[in-house]
Design a protein around this motif. Structure first.
Motif, PDB file in Angstrom:
ATOM      1  N   CYS A  36       0.798  -1.026  -0.087  1.00 45.33           N
ATOM      2  CA  CYS A  36       0.039   0.034   0.193  1.00 45.33           C
ATOM      3  C   CYS A  36       0.795   1.345   0.230  1.00 45.33           C
ATOM      4  O   CYS A  36       1.972   1.369   0.809  1.00 45.33           O
ATOM      5  CB  CYS A  36      -0.934   0.223   1.264  1.00 45.33           C
ATOM      6  N   SER A  37       0.589   2.365  -0.875  1.00 47.25           N
ATOM      7  CA  SER A  37       1.278   3.441  -0.629  1.00 47.25           C
ATOM      8  C   SER A  37       0.334   4.432  -0.122  1.00 47.25           C
ATOM      9  O   SER A  37      -0.777   4.561  -0.237  1.00 47.25           O
ATOM     10  CB  SER A  37       1.565   3.990  -2.242  1.00 47.25           C
ATOM     11  N   TYR A  38       1.100   5.519   0.510  1.00 51.13           N
ATOM     12  CA  TYR A  38       0.208   6.472   1.300  1.00 51.13           C
ATOM     13  C   TYR A  38       0.772   7.717   0.927  1.00 51.13           C
ATOM     14  O   TYR A  38       1.846   8.071   0.518  1.00 51.13           O
ATOM     15  CB  TYR A  38       0.423   6.203   2.760  1.00 51.13           C
ATOM     16  N   SER A  39      -0.437   8.651   1.198  1.00 54.60           N
ATOM     17  CA  SER A  39      -0.143  10.243   0.764  1.00 54.60           C
ATOM     18  C   SER A  39       0.158  10.791   2.035  1.00 54.60           C
ATOM     19  O   SER A  39      -0.741  10.841   2.936  1.00 54.60           O
ATOM     20  CB  SER A  39      -1.292  10.692   0.014  1.00 54.60           C
ATOM     21  N   LEU A  40       1.441  11.249   2.454  1.00 51.57           N
ATOM     22  CA  LEU A  40       1.622  11.968   3.479  1.00 51.57           C
ATOM     23  C   LEU A  40       1.745  13.390   3.453  1.00 51.57           C
ATOM     24  O   LEU A  40       2.127  13.863   2.053  1.00 51.57           O
ATOM     25  CB  LEU A  40       3.197  11.592   4.082  1.00 51.57           C
ATOM     26  N   SER A  41       1.207  14.171   4.379  1.00 50.02           N
ATOM     27  CA  SER A  41       1.298  15.746   4.220  1.00 50.02           C
ATOM     28  C   SER A  41       2.002  16.283   5.238  1.00 50.02           C
ATOM     29  O   SER A  41       2.000  15.979   6.432  1.00 50.02           O
ATOM     30  CB  SER A  41      -0.073  16.274   3.904  1.00 50.02           C
ATOM     31  N   GLY A  42       2.728  17.564   5.211  1.00 47.26           N
ATOM     32  CA  GLY A  42       3.139  18.354   6.358  1.00 47.26           C
ATOM     33  C   GLY A  42       4.219  17.483   6.862  1.00 47.26           C
ATOM     34  O   GLY A  42       5.157  16.790   6.279  1.00 47.26           O
ATOM     35  N   ASN A  43       4.345  17.450   8.402  1.00 43.90           N
ATOM     36  CA  ASN A  43       5.303  16.600   8.998  1.00 43.90           C
ATOM     37  C   ASN A  43       4.882  15.365   9.417  1.00 43.90           C
ATOM     38  O   ASN A  43       5.467  14.741  10.115  1.00 43.90           O
ATOM     39  CB  ASN A  43       5.453  17.375  10.474  1.00 43.90           C
ATOM     40  N   THR A  44       3.886  14.820   8.936  1.00 39.29           N
ATOM     41  CA  THR A  44       3.291  13.381   9.222  1.00 39.29           C
ATOM     42  C   THR A  44       4.402  12.441   8.831  1.00 39.29           C
ATOM     43  O   THR A  44       4.797  12.454   7.578  1.00 39.29           O
ATOM     44  CB  THR A  44       2.033  13.166   8.475  1.00 39.29           C
ATOM     45  N   SER A  45       4.790  11.564   9.829  1.00 40.21           N
ATOM     46  CA  SER A  45       5.818  10.369   9.639  1.00 40.21           C
ATOM     47  C   SER A  45       4.843   9.271   8.934  1.00 40.21           C
ATOM     48  O   SER A  45       5.415   8.426   8.515  1.00 40.21           O
ATOM     49  CB  SER A  45       6.575  10.272  10.598  1.00 40.21           C
ATOM     50  N   GLU A  46       3.629   9.147   9.617  1.00 38.94           N
ATOM     51  CA  GLU A  46       2.880   7.914   9.243  1.00 38.94           C
ATOM     52  C   GLU A  46       1.475   8.151   9.365  1.00 38.94           C
ATOM     53  O   GLU A  46       0.986   8.575  10.322  1.00 38.94           O
ATOM     54  CB  GLU A  46       3.389   6.630  10.013  1.00 38.94           C
ATOM     55  N   ASP A  47       0.685   7.948   8.294  1.00 43.86           N
ATOM     56  CA  ASP A  47      -0.803   8.040   8.159  1.00 43.86           C
ATOM     57  C   ASP A  47      -1.412   6.966   7.522  1.00 43.86           C
ATOM     58  O   ASP A  47      -1.393   6.883   6.166  1.00 43.86           O
ATOM     59  CB  ASP A  47      -1.142   9.207   7.690  1.00 43.86           C
ATOM     60  N   THR A  48      -1.407   5.544   7.851  1.00 45.55           N
ATOM     61  CA  THR A  48      -1.771   4.579   7.270  1.00 45.55           C
ATOM     62  C   THR A  48      -3.374   4.566   7.119  1.00 45.55           C
ATOM     63  O   THR A  48      -3.718   3.545   6.608  1.00 45.55           O
ATOM     64  CB  THR A  48      -1.567   3.277   7.833  1.00 45.55           C
ATOM     65  N   LYS A  83      10.001   7.821   7.472  1.00 44.05           N
ATOM     66  CA  LYS A  83       8.559   8.046   7.278  1.00 44.05           C
ATOM     67  C   LYS A  83       8.011   6.806   6.706  1.00 44.05           C
ATOM     68  O   LYS A  83       8.607   5.973   5.802  1.00 44.05           O
ATOM     69  CB  LYS A  83       8.226   9.359   6.257  1.00 44.05           C
ATOM     70  N   THR A  84       6.585   6.404   6.660  1.00 41.94           N
ATOM     71  CA  THR A  84       5.812   5.508   6.078  1.00 41.94           C
ATOM     72  C   THR A  84       5.366   5.973   4.755  1.00 41.94           C
ATOM     73  O   THR A  84       4.212   6.605   4.775  1.00 41.94           O
ATOM     74  CB  THR A  84       5.060   4.743   7.042  1.00 41.94           C
ATOM     75  N   HIS A  85       6.222   5.538   3.664  1.00 43.05           N
ATOM     76  CA  HIS A  85       5.434   5.916   2.236  1.00 43.05           C
ATOM     77  C   HIS A  85       4.561   4.678   1.709  1.00 43.05           C
ATOM     78  O   HIS A  85       3.839   4.899   0.821  1.00 43.05           O
ATOM     79  CB  HIS A  85       6.436   6.306   1.316  1.00 43.05           C
ATOM     80  N   PHE A 100       5.797  -4.805   7.328  1.00 41.27           N
ATOM     81  CA  PHE A 100       6.945  -3.502   7.412  1.00 41.27           C
ATOM     82  C   PHE A 100       6.506  -2.407   6.831  1.00 41.27           C
ATOM     83  O   PHE A 100       5.960  -2.470   5.838  1.00 41.27           O
ATOM     84  CB  PHE A 100       8.245  -4.154   6.323  1.00 41.27           C
ATOM     85  N   ASN A 101       7.359  -1.368   7.183  1.00 44.27           N
ATOM     86  CA  ASN A 101       6.951  -0.047   6.486  1.00 44.27           C
ATOM     87  C   ASN A 101       8.184   0.340   5.613  1.00 44.27           C
ATOM     88  O   ASN A 101       9.103  -0.312   5.877  1.00 44.27           O
ATOM     89  CB  ASN A 101       7.018   1.061   7.825  1.00 44.27           C
ATOM     90  N   VAL A 102       7.984   1.010   4.643  1.00 40.82           N
ATOM     91  CA  VAL A 102       8.832   1.419   3.612  1.00 40.82           C
ATOM     92  C   VAL A 102       9.008   3.094   3.391  1.00 40.82           C
ATOM     93  O   VAL A 102       7.870   3.608   3.424  1.00 40.82           O
ATOM     94  CB  VAL A 102       8.630   0.884   2.312  1.00 40.82           C
ATOM     95  N   ASP A 103      10.420   3.514   3.656  1.00 44.45           N
ATOM     96  CA  ASP A 103      10.592   5.077   3.488  1.00 44.45           C
ATOM     97  C   ASP A 103      11.491   5.143   2.234  1.00 44.45           C
ATOM     98  O   ASP A 103      12.287   4.406   2.248  1.00 44.45           O
ATOM     99  CB  ASP A 103      11.173   5.405   4.476  1.00 44.45           C
ATOM    100  N   THR A 104      10.733   5.746   1.146  1.00 38.10           N
ATOM    101  CA  THR A 104      11.327   6.089  -0.159  1.00 38.10           C
ATOM    102  C   THR A 104      11.875   7.583  -0.517  1.00 38.10           C
ATOM    103  O   THR A 104      12.517   7.517  -1.363  1.00 38.10           O
ATOM    104  CB  THR A 104      10.358   5.576  -1.143  1.00 38.10           C
ATOM    105  N   PHE A 105      11.971   8.329   0.604  1.00 45.44           N
ATOM    106  CA  PHE A 105      12.540   9.657   0.347  1.00 45.44           C
ATOM    107  C   PHE A 105      13.748   9.867   1.201  1.00 45.44           C
ATOM    108  O   PHE A 105      14.436  10.783   1.078  1.00 45.44           O
ATOM    109  CB  PHE A 105      11.372  10.589   0.897  1.00 45.44           C
TER     110      PHE A 105
END
Length: 134
Positions: A36-48, A83-85, A100-105
């Motif tokens: 699953c990919s997530y759209s994060l905004s601002g300083n959010t590190s995880e919003d699943t 961050k969880t992307h 598992f969480n994945v950070d791609t940035f």
């Protein structure tokens, strides 16, 4: 004390071997991977809760590619503040085995795959990650 350094190294090796074997056992049981990919905004590190896209990897070729890729990875340790992307959930039929969480940035041209407890991580090239989820 030199013996302390040797002891610390042995503990790190044992933890690394445990995590490598644990992931290998999980992968042998896995017959579906949900990404699953997530759209994060601002300083959010995880919003699943805000799923942007969801894919299921069930084709044997993709599962084999996943296993080959993960056979080459070294287990990393604790990694602070990713961050969880993406999330990557491993399933045996309908039973979720592990997430598992994945950070791609965070790291240039790298994907950081990390345990939800942040204690174990794996780094792969961003290109390999994208090939895996296509």
């Amino acid at each position: 004390f030199p013996s302390h350094d040797i002891t610390s190294t042995k503990i790190e090796e044992n933890n690394s071997n445990y995590n490598t074997n644990f992931l290998k056992k999980l992968r042998l049981k896995t017959n579906r991977i949900e990404i699953c990919s997530y759209s994060l905004s601002g300083n959010t590190s995880e919003d699943t809760t805000s799923v942007f896209e969801q894919k299921n990897i069930i084709m044997k070729e993709k599962l084999k590619a996943f296993n080959i890729l993960f056979d080459t990875l070294k287990v990393g340790g604790y990694y602070c503040c990713p961050k969880t992307h993406y999330t990557m959930k491993l399933f045996d039929k309908n039973k979720m085995l592990k997430r598992f969480n994945v950070d791609t940035f965070e790291m240039k041209n790298k994907a950081l795959i990390f345990d939800t407890s942040y204690q174990t991580s794996y780094i792969i090239s961003l290109k390999d990650w994208r090939n895996l989820i296509e």
